[in-house]
Motif scaffolding. Sequence first.
Motif, PDB file in Angstrom:
ATOM      1  N   GLN A  26       0.863  -1.173   0.000  1.00  0.00           N
ATOM      2  CA  GLN A  26       0.000   0.000   0.000  1.00  0.00           C
ATOM      3  C   GLN A  26       0.895   1.217   0.000  1.00  0.00           C
ATOM      4  O   GLN A  26       1.701   1.399   0.914  1.00  0.00           O
ATOM      5  N   LEU A  27       0.769   2.030  -1.025  1.00  0.00           N
ATOM      6  CA  LEU A  27       1.590   3.226  -1.139  1.00  0.00           C
ATOM      7  C   LEU A  27       0.836   4.409  -0.571  1.00  0.00           C
ATOM      8  O   LEU A  27      -0.316   4.641  -0.913  1.00  0.00           O
ATOM      9  N   ASP A  28       1.484   5.147   0.279  1.00  0.00           N
ATOM     10  CA  ASP A  28       0.913   6.366   0.829  1.00  0.00           C
ATOM     11  C   ASP A  28       1.596   7.548   0.163  1.00  0.00           C
ATOM     12  O   ASP A  28       2.788   7.782   0.370  1.00  0.00           O
TER      13      ASP A  28
ATOM     14  N   GLU B  78       1.965  11.476  -0.236  1.00  0.00           N
ATOM     15  CA  GLU B  78       1.687  12.710   0.486  1.00  0.00           C
ATOM     16  C   GLU B  78       1.763  13.887  -0.460  1.00  0.00           C
ATOM     17  O   GLU B  78       2.722  14.042  -1.199  1.00  0.00           O
TER      18      GLU B  78
END
Length: 98
Positions: free
Chosen positions: A70-72, A74
């Motif tokens: 899961q890539l967060d 920002e």
Amino acid sequence: MPARNDSYLNVWDDTVKGRDLLIALGISTPLSLGGYIFAPGAPPMPLIMGLSGAIIGFFINAVLFRPKRQLDVEGDDRDGPADLDMDEESCCAEGEGR
């Protein structure tokens, strides 16, 4: 419904489920070893059949098990970082062309 407690393992800096890893090994190992052991003919054939079994196992596992990452992300940086906005002259040293 009770929450599932999925245990993840860190293998070669990648996150995998232990159950998925064991199933993938259970698919790939018999295919590659079976191709090697039961290959007909002279010495290059066992190598070719074993590698073919490993590649077939890879494709089966790639279809069965999707990545768990899961890539967060920002911020909203659609144009890329501002410090990478260079023109062609500044990227090459004098006398060097593309």
